[in-house]
Design an enzyme around this catalytic site. Structure first.
Site, PDB file in Angstrom:
ATOM      1  N   LEU A 120       0.830  -1.203   0.000  1.00  0.00           N
ATOM      2  CA  LEU A 120       0.000   0.000   0.000  1.00  0.00           C
ATOM      3  C   LEU A 120       0.869   1.260   0.000  1.00  0.00           C
ATOM      4  O   LEU A 120       0.695   2.150  -0.826  1.00  0.00           O
ATOM      5  CB  LEU A 120      -0.923  -0.024   1.239  1.00  0.00           C
ATOM      6  CG  LEU A 120      -1.839   1.180   1.448  1.00  0.00           C
ATOM      7  CD1 LEU A 120      -2.876   1.283   0.335  1.00  0.00           C
ATOM      8  CD2 LEU A 120      -2.555   1.070   2.808  1.00  0.00           C
ATOM      9  N   SER A 121       1.834   1.332   0.944  1.00  0.00           N
ATOM     10  CA  SER A 121       2.588   2.571   1.162  1.00  0.00           C
ATOM     11  C   SER A 121       3.536   2.910   0.003  1.00  0.00           C
ATOM     12  O   SER A 121       4.034   2.021  -0.696  1.00  0.00           O
ATOM     13  CB  SER A 121       3.430   2.454   2.434  1.00  0.00           C
ATOM     14  OG  SER A 121       2.616   2.110   3.513  1.00  0.00           O
ATOM     15  N   TYR A 124      -9.927   0.907  -1.777  1.00  0.00           N
ATOM     16  CA  TYR A 124      -9.852   1.627  -0.502  1.00  0.00           C
ATOM     17  C   TYR A 124     -10.558   0.828   0.593  1.00  0.00           C
ATOM     18  O   TYR A 124     -10.105   0.751   1.729  1.00  0.00           O
ATOM     19  CB  TYR A 124     -10.442   3.036  -0.635  1.00  0.00           C
ATOM     20  CG  TYR A 124     -11.942   3.080  -0.824  1.00  0.00           C
ATOM     21  CD1 TYR A 124     -12.781   3.218   0.273  1.00  0.00           C
ATOM     22  CD2 TYR A 124     -12.517   2.973  -2.088  1.00  0.00           C
ATOM     23  CE1 TYR A 124     -14.165   3.235   0.107  1.00  0.00           C
ATOM     24  CE2 TYR A 124     -13.887   2.994  -2.258  1.00  0.00           C
ATOM     25  CZ  TYR A 124     -14.708   3.117  -1.161  1.00  0.00           C
ATOM     26  OH  TYR A 124     -16.058   3.117  -1.322  1.00  0.00           O
ATOM     27  N   ARG A 171      -4.320  -4.611  12.418  1.00  0.00           N
ATOM     28  CA  ARG A 171      -3.660  -3.922  13.532  1.00  0.00           C
ATOM     29  C   ARG A 171      -3.867  -4.637  14.857  1.00  0.00           C
ATOM     30  O   ARG A 171      -3.097  -4.404  15.791  1.00  0.00           O
ATOM     31  CB  ARG A 171      -4.021  -2.446  13.567  1.00  0.00           C
ATOM     32  CG  ARG A 171      -5.438  -2.087  13.715  1.00  0.00           C
ATOM     33  CD  ARG A 171      -5.556  -0.564  13.695  1.00  0.00           C
ATOM     34  NE  ARG A 171      -5.017  -0.009  12.463  1.00  0.00           N
ATOM     35  CZ  ARG A 171      -5.750   0.567  11.514  1.00  0.00           C
ATOM     36  NH1 ARG A 171      -7.042   0.688  11.667  1.00  0.00           N
ATOM     37  NH2 ARG A 171      -5.192   1.033  10.426  1.00  0.00           N
ATOM     38  N   ARG A 224      20.986 -11.867  39.351  1.00  0.00           N
ATOM     39  CA  ARG A 224      21.954 -10.785  39.553  1.00  0.00           C
ATOM     40  C   ARG A 224      22.045 -10.407  41.029  1.00  0.00           C
ATOM     41  O   ARG A 224      21.029 -10.066  41.651  1.00  0.00           O
ATOM     42  CB  ARG A 224      21.521  -9.562  38.731  1.00  0.00           C
ATOM     43  CG  ARG A 224      22.387  -8.343  38.926  1.00  0.00           C
ATOM     44  CD  ARG A 224      23.761  -8.536  38.355  1.00  0.00           C
ATOM     45  NE  ARG A 224      24.552  -7.315  38.420  1.00  0.00           N
ATOM     46  CZ  ARG A 224      25.861  -7.275  38.191  1.00  0.00           C
ATOM     47  NH1 ARG A 224      26.526  -8.394  37.892  1.00  0.00           N
ATOM     48  NH2 ARG A 224      26.508  -6.138  38.255  1.00  0.00           N
ATOM     49  N   GLY A 228      20.532  -3.337  33.887  1.00  0.00           N
ATOM     50  CA  GLY A 228      21.639  -2.389  34.061  1.00  0.00           C
ATOM     51  C   GLY A 228      22.478  -2.315  32.798  1.00  0.00           C
ATOM     52  O   GLY A 228      21.954  -2.384  31.682  1.00  0.00           O
ATOM     53  N   GLU A 243       1.077  -0.113   9.974  1.00  0.00           N
ATOM     54  CA  GLU A 243      -0.387  -0.341   9.984  1.00  0.00           C
ATOM     55  C   GLU A 243      -1.110   0.814  10.689  1.00  0.00           C
ATOM     56  O   GLU A 243      -2.068   0.609  11.425  1.00  0.00           O
ATOM     57  CB  GLU A 243      -0.714  -1.707  10.572  1.00  0.00           C
ATOM     58  CG  GLU A 243      -0.113  -2.807   9.708  1.00  0.00           C
ATOM     59  CD  GLU A 243      -0.772  -4.154   9.869  1.00  0.00           C
ATOM     60  OE1 GLU A 243      -1.955  -4.202  10.200  1.00  0.00           O
ATOM     61  OE2 GLU A 243      -0.074  -5.144   9.639  1.00  0.00           O
ATOM     62  N   THR A 282       0.097   4.905  12.136  1.00  0.00           N
ATOM     63  CA  THR A 282       0.882   5.438  13.263  1.00  0.00           C
ATOM     64  C   THR A 282      -0.042   5.653  14.471  1.00  0.00           C
ATOM     65  O   THR A 282      -1.277   5.606  14.350  1.00  0.00           O
ATOM     66  CB  THR A 282       1.503   6.802  12.889  1.00  0.00           C
ATOM     67  OG1 THR A 282       0.429   7.727  12.663  1.00  0.00           O
ATOM     68  CG2 THR A 282       2.388   6.710  11.660  1.00  0.00           C
TER      69      THR A 282
HETATM   70  C1  LIG Z   1       9.432  -1.741   9.032  1.00  0.00           C
HETATM   71  C2  LIG Z   1       8.259  -1.257   8.270  1.00  0.00           C
HETATM   72  C3  LIG Z   1       7.425  -2.179   7.632  1.00  0.00           C
HETATM   73  C4  LIG Z   1       6.332  -1.721   6.895  1.00  0.00           C
HETATM   74  N1  LIG Z   1       5.556  -2.625   6.204  1.00  0.00           N
HETATM   75  C5  LIG Z   1       4.609  -2.177   5.327  1.00  0.00           C
HETATM   76  C6  LIG Z   1       3.922  -3.094   4.459  1.00  0.00           C
HETATM   77  O1  LIG Z   1       4.134  -4.312   4.500  1.00  0.00           O
HETATM   78  N2  LIG Z   1       3.054  -2.572   3.571  1.00  0.00           N
HETATM   79  C7  LIG Z   1       2.781  -1.235   3.475  1.00  0.00           C
HETATM   80  O2  LIG Z   1       1.977  -0.858   2.638  1.00  0.00           O
HETATM   81  N3  LIG Z   1       3.414  -0.348   4.294  1.00  0.00           N
HETATM   82  C8  LIG Z   1       4.318  -0.793   5.208  1.00  0.00           C
HETATM   83  N4  LIG Z   1       4.987   0.101   6.023  1.00  0.00           N
HETATM   84  C9  LIG Z   1       4.696   1.538   5.913  1.00  0.00           C
HETATM   85  C10 LIG Z   1       3.979   2.100   7.122  1.00  0.00           C
HETATM   86  O3  LIG Z   1       2.656   1.640   7.160  1.00  0.00           O
HETATM   87  C11 LIG Z   1       4.105   3.629   7.068  1.00  0.00           C
HETATM   88  O4  LIG Z   1       5.449   3.932   7.359  1.00  0.00           O
HETATM   89  C12 LIG Z   1       3.166   4.313   8.038  1.00  0.00           C
HETATM   90  O5  LIG Z   1       1.827   4.168   7.620  1.00  0.00           O
HETATM   91  C13 LIG Z   1       3.480   5.805   8.202  1.00  0.00           C
HETATM   92  O6  LIG Z   1       3.616   6.433   6.968  1.00  0.00           O
HETATM   93  P1  LIG Z   1       4.905   7.378   6.695  1.00  0.00           P
HETATM   94  O7  LIG Z   1       6.096   6.584   7.060  1.00  0.00           O
HETATM   95  O8  LIG Z   1       4.811   7.887   5.325  1.00  0.00           O
HETATM   96  O9  LIG Z   1       4.760   8.541   7.744  1.00  0.00           O
HETATM   97  P2  LIG Z   1       3.887   9.883   7.553  1.00  0.00           P
HETATM   98  O10 LIG Z   1       2.532   9.528   7.105  1.00  0.00           O
HETATM   99  O11 LIG Z   1       4.686  10.850   6.760  1.00  0.00           O
HETATM  100  O12 LIG Z   1       3.801  10.392   9.050  1.00  0.00           O
HETATM  101  C14 LIG Z   1       4.844  11.092   9.698  1.00  0.00           C
HETATM  102  C15 LIG Z   1       4.319  11.607  11.031  1.00  0.00           C
HETATM  103  O13 LIG Z   1       3.236  12.522  10.793  1.00  0.00           O
HETATM  104  C16 LIG Z   1       2.093  12.108  11.512  1.00  0.00           C
HETATM  105  N5  LIG Z   1       0.883  12.472  10.742  1.00  0.00           N
HETATM  106  C17 LIG Z   1       0.669  12.289   9.413  1.00  0.00           C
HETATM  107  N6  LIG Z   1      -0.553  12.731   9.085  1.00  0.00           N
HETATM  108  C18 LIG Z   1      -1.122  13.183  10.235  1.00  0.00           C
HETATM  109  C19 LIG Z   1      -2.385  13.770  10.566  1.00  0.00           C
HETATM  110  N7  LIG Z   1      -3.344  13.959   9.635  1.00  0.00           N
HETATM  111  N8  LIG Z   1      -2.628  14.117  11.847  1.00  0.00           N
HETATM  112  C20 LIG Z   1      -1.690  13.922  12.796  1.00  0.00           C
HETATM  113  N9  LIG Z   1      -0.479  13.359  12.556  1.00  0.00           N
HETATM  114  C21 LIG Z   1      -0.202  13.013  11.291  1.00  0.00           C
HETATM  115  C22 LIG Z   1       2.243  10.612  11.681  1.00  0.00           C
HETATM  116  O14 LIG Z   1       1.472  10.141  12.802  1.00  0.00           O
HETATM  117  C23 LIG Z   1       3.741  10.490  11.896  1.00  0.00           C
HETATM  118  O15 LIG Z   1       4.040  10.721  13.247  1.00  0.00           O
HETATM  119  C24 LIG Z   1       6.052  -0.340   6.817  1.00  0.00           C
HETATM  120  C25 LIG Z   1       6.888   0.582   7.467  1.00  0.00           C
HETATM  121  C26 LIG Z   1       7.982   0.128   8.159  1.00  0.00           C
HETATM  122  C27 LIG Z   1       8.884   1.142   8.823  1.00  0.00           C
END
Ligand SMILES: Cc1cc2nc3c(=O)[nH]c(=O)nc-3n(C[C@H](O)[C@H](O)[C@H](O)COP(=O)(O)OP(=O)(O)OC[C@H]3O[C@@H](n4cnc5c(N)ncnc54)[C@H](O)[C@@H]3O)c2cc1C
Length: 399
Positions: free
Chosen positions: A137-138, A244, A255, A280, A351, A375, A377
């Protein structure tokens, strides 16, 4: 073995009392995790790679198709079984935990719910038998705002041509079946997003750069590159323009799996700290005889219990066909915070020894961090919870 009293407790709603079947399942996954995963965990972490023989064992044990019905070669279990498996595996190694989690709660889940009979026969059978799945997705510019994706699908004869780049894809290196979201009608905005089933061998498909991560290092996280990938029309998963919905609904369930991963990590860290504190010696006594350390352990147990109850409750609601979306978001939010705190406390109980790689707790801490990110933030979970609270027509008397 569960006693009649325990069965009664289960039916009365004691969430942590497992049925006899659940207990047997949990015990078998724990035995596997202790016997097969633990001895390999350190090497997998060091090489940042899952052991392929171990992945095969996960298939052989039925862990890669837990909810898949027996007619498709799966284990015919419940969603709660999948949650137990993710927890038990993550207690030992959270990278294997996320392999099992994505396979079951995202990929198999989406195919079972939205797949046509032909898609299920073909792909679900393969997922249960031997093929790892990934959920794409991302993208670089669309994370929380996932439907702002730039990947496009263009109609071409009896199929679609897909172009784009996906980022952060878990299982990217191991997977052979990919659920890919692309916008097939950008003028319609998110209503153009469509889910496609893509196979590794399709022309124009390739796996890009692998990320060098803080935690869950053995789990591959890669870029997925789609250059004029031709996908037949019958590989649309669900309806055209309803990707979607596929994505929201599978992630709502997925999640809970991340919550289970966090509970498993926290359990592993707490057990390690408890054992270490008994061994310990300082000031002539085991450190677990000091009230300060005992209180740290008690705080850990309290947070862990609350996290587990939230995760189990969300999973049991889902299995019962009751509304669970708010509960799932709460469970993920709380359990990821609990795991971060518990693993951090575990380091302190160790420690200086907690700060070095000779002992297991620094890895638990690094592995826990991802729970607040993928999945959705923590902010996204808060948004879901708040939205579902404020949309209620009844006064918010019961929270
Ligand atoms: C190890 C790892 C494995 C992953 N595996 C997958 C996978 O298998 N498939 C897949 O599709 N994706 C995967 N992801 C992606 C992951 O789902 C995204 O990283 C995550 O959804 C956050 O998107 P972003 O990194 O672009 O952060 P951003 O969306 O840029 O967010 C950055 C910060 O802004 C905050 N923020 C953004 N918009 C808002 C808002 N409207 N209001 C308040 N705060 C906001 C967020 O909470 C965050 O703190 C993976 C990521 C990692 C690191």
């Amino acid at each position: 073995m569960s006693t009649p009293a325990m069965e009664e407790l289960t039916s009365a709603g004691a969430l942590t009392v497992l049925s006899e079947d659940e207990e047997m399942f949990r015990a078998s996954v724990r035995e596997f995790a202790e016997g097969e995963i633990r001895p390999r965990s350190e090497a997998m972490e060091e090489h940042a790679k899952l052991d392929s023989a171990l992945i095969k064992q996960c298939f052989d044990l039925g862990l890669m198709g837990i909810e898949v019905p027996e007619e498709f070669g799966g284990s015919g279990g419940t969603f709660f079984n999948a949650i137990l498996a993710v927890e038990e595996v993550s207690r030992v190694d959270a990278s294997v935990g996320v392999l099992v989690d994505v396979q079951n709660t995202l990929v198999a889940n989406a195919l079972l719910r939205y797949g046509s009979p032909e898609q299920k026969k073909k792909y679900v059978t393969q997922l249960a038998a031997s093929k790892v799945g990934a959920y794409c997705l991302s993208e670089a510019s669309s994370g929380s705002d996932a439907f702002a994706m730039a990947t496009r699908a263009r109609e071409d004869g009896d199929g679609y041509i897909i172009n784009g780049r996906k980022l952060w894809i878990t299982n990217g290196n191991e997977a052979e079946i990919f659920i890919v979201f692309a916008n097939a009608n950008p003028e319609a905005g998110y209503k153009g997003v469509t889910a496609f089933i893509i196979e590794k061998g399709m022309e124009g498909f390739s796996v890009g750069k692998k990320e060098n991560k803080l935690g869950i290092r053995a789990s591959s996280t890669t870029e997925i590159i789609l250059e004029d990938v031709r996908v037949p029309r019958e590989n649309i998963l669900g309806e055209f323009g309803k990707g979607y919905k596929v994505s929201i609904e599978t992630l709502n369930e997925g999640r809970i799996g991340i919550g289970a991963q966090m509970v498993g990590i926290a359990q592993g860290a707490m057990e390690a700290a408890l054992n270490y504190s008994g061994e310990r010696v300082q000031f002539g006594k085991a450190i677990n005889t000091f009230q300060g350390v005992q209180f740290q352990l008690a705080e850990m147990a309290t947070e862990l219990e609350a996290a587990r109850l939230l995760v189990y409750n969300a999973a049991r609601l889902k299995d019962a066909g009751l509304p669970f979306v708010k509960e799932a978001a709460i469970a993920k939010l709380f359990s990821s915070r609990a795991a971060e705190h518990i693993t951090s406390q575990a380091i302190e109980v160790y420690g200086g020894y907690g700060y070095v790689k000779d002992y297991p707790v620094e890895k638990f801490w690094r592995d826990a961090k991802i729970g607040a990110i993928y999945e959705g933030t923590s902010n996204m979970q808060l948004m879901t919870i708040a939205k579902l609270m404020t949309q209620r027509k009844q006064p918010l008397t019961n929270g």
